[in-house]
Design a protein around this motif. Structure first.
Motif, PDB file in Angstrom:
ATOM      1  N   LEU A  99       0.673  -1.121  -0.110  1.00 10.72           N
ATOM      2  CA  LEU A  99       0.061  -0.027  -0.001  1.00 10.72           C
ATOM      3  C   LEU A  99       0.674   0.833  -0.073  1.00 10.72           C
ATOM      4  O   LEU A  99       1.899   1.427   0.662  1.00 10.72           O
ATOM      5  CB  LEU A  99      -0.491   0.058   1.457  1.00 10.72           C
ATOM      6  N   VAL A 100       0.560   2.186  -0.942  1.00  5.41           N
ATOM      7  CA  VAL A 100       0.951   3.040  -0.543  1.00  5.41           C
ATOM      8  C   VAL A 100      -0.193   4.748  -1.266  1.00  5.41           C
ATOM      9  O   VAL A 100      -0.221   4.310  -2.475  1.00  5.41           O
ATOM     10  CB  VAL A 100       3.086   3.351  -1.908  1.00  5.41           C
ATOM     11  N   GLN A 101       0.923   5.398  -1.088  1.00  6.31           N
ATOM     12  CA  GLN A 101       0.098   6.728  -1.024  1.00  6.31           C
ATOM     13  C   GLN A 101       0.071   7.306  -3.156  1.00  6.31           C
ATOM     14  O   GLN A 101       1.784   7.037  -3.114  1.00  6.31           O
ATOM     15  CB  GLN A 101       0.302   8.139  -0.164  1.00  6.31           C
ATOM     16  N   PRO A 102      -1.136   7.728  -2.953  1.00  3.97           N
ATOM     17  CA  PRO A 102      -0.262   8.380  -4.244  1.00  3.97           C
ATOM     18  C   PRO A 102       0.133   9.628  -4.272  1.00  3.97           C
ATOM     19  O   PRO A 102       1.099  10.486  -3.286  1.00  3.97           O
ATOM     20  CB  PRO A 102      -1.509   9.260  -4.924  1.00  3.97           C
ATOM     21  N   GLY A 103       1.448   9.557  -5.571  1.00  5.48           N
ATOM     22  CA  GLY A 103       2.941  10.123  -6.063  1.00  5.48           C
ATOM     23  C   GLY A 103       3.679   9.309  -4.990  1.00  5.48           C
ATOM     24  O   GLY A 103       5.010   9.748  -5.443  1.00  5.48           O
ATOM     25  N   PRO A 157      -3.860   6.745  -8.096  1.00  6.23           N
ATOM     26  CA  PRO A 157      -4.642   5.856  -7.967  1.00  6.23           C
ATOM     27  C   PRO A 157      -5.206   4.804  -8.857  1.00  6.23           C
ATOM     28  O   PRO A 157      -5.082   3.304  -8.696  1.00  6.23           O
ATOM     29  CB  PRO A 157      -6.170   6.280  -7.537  1.00  6.23           C
ATOM     30  N   GLU A 158      -4.560   4.817 -10.752  1.00  7.27           N
ATOM     31  CA  GLU A 158      -5.186   3.975 -11.263  1.00  7.27           C
ATOM     32  C   GLU A 158      -4.102   2.852 -11.715  1.00  7.27           C
ATOM     33  O   GLU A 158      -4.484   2.587 -12.304  1.00  7.27           O
ATOM     34  CB  GLU A 158      -5.599   4.371 -13.012  1.00  7.27           C
ATOM     35  N   VAL A 175      -2.768   1.700  -3.902  1.00  6.15           N
ATOM     36  CA  VAL A 175      -2.069   3.614  -4.281  1.00  6.15           C
ATOM     37  C   VAL A 175      -3.195   3.658  -3.688  1.00  6.15           C
ATOM     38  O   VAL A 175      -4.300   3.513  -4.614  1.00  6.15           O
ATOM     39  CB  VAL A 175      -1.714   3.692  -5.958  1.00  6.15           C
ATOM     40  N   SER A 176      -3.262   4.530  -2.323  1.00  9.73           N
ATOM     41  CA  SER A 176      -4.512   5.176  -1.609  1.00  9.73           C
ATOM     42  C   SER A 176      -4.209   5.922  -0.451  1.00  9.73           C
ATOM     43  O   SER A 176      -2.899   5.382  -0.293  1.00  9.73           O
ATOM     44  CB  SER A 176      -5.694   3.815  -1.265  1.00  9.73           C
TER      45      SER A 176
END
Length: 116
Positions: A11-15, A91-92, A114-115
């Motif tokens: 899990l990773v944040q956008p960017g 996210p996509e 990605v969220s």
């Protein structure tokens, strides 16, 4: 029988960034073209990036348009490992990511989410 095992999803944040690895068994890794593919829920599996093989190969790469400039595919033939460096994730990009050797051998996949 060649086996492929993917690592590095999560899990990773956008960017953010992730680096996927695909470790191969067998002795002929160097000769095969390799690729990363992904499949999002409800969608077909799609090519993300490919890299050529061969004893004197030039490691020619190919990317789907939506990841060009953000993702980099590479291989280490001595370690029999394929990599996918993913930067500026969106996210996509969320999907299960699979590596493939040649045209028939697939790994089990690793989830990338990605969220925020």
């Amino acid at each position: 029988q060649v086996q492929l095992a993917e690592f590095g999803g999560g899990l990773v944040q956008p960017g953010g960034s992730l680096r996927l690895s695909c470790a191969a068994s067998g002795s002929e890794f160097i000769f095969y073209p390799m690729g990363w593919y992904r499949q999002a829920p409800g969608k077909e599996r799609e090519m993300v990036a490919t890299i050529s093989g061969g004893l004197y190969g030039d490691n020619t790469t190919n990317y789907r348009d939506s990841v060009k400039g953000r993702f980099t595919i590479s291989r280490d033939n001595a370690k029999k490992t394929l990599y996918l460096q993913m930067n500026r994730l969106k996210p996509e990009d969320t999907a299960v990511y699979y590596c493939r050797q040649g045209s028939r051998v697939w790994g089990q996949g690793t989830q990338v989410t990605v969220s925020s």
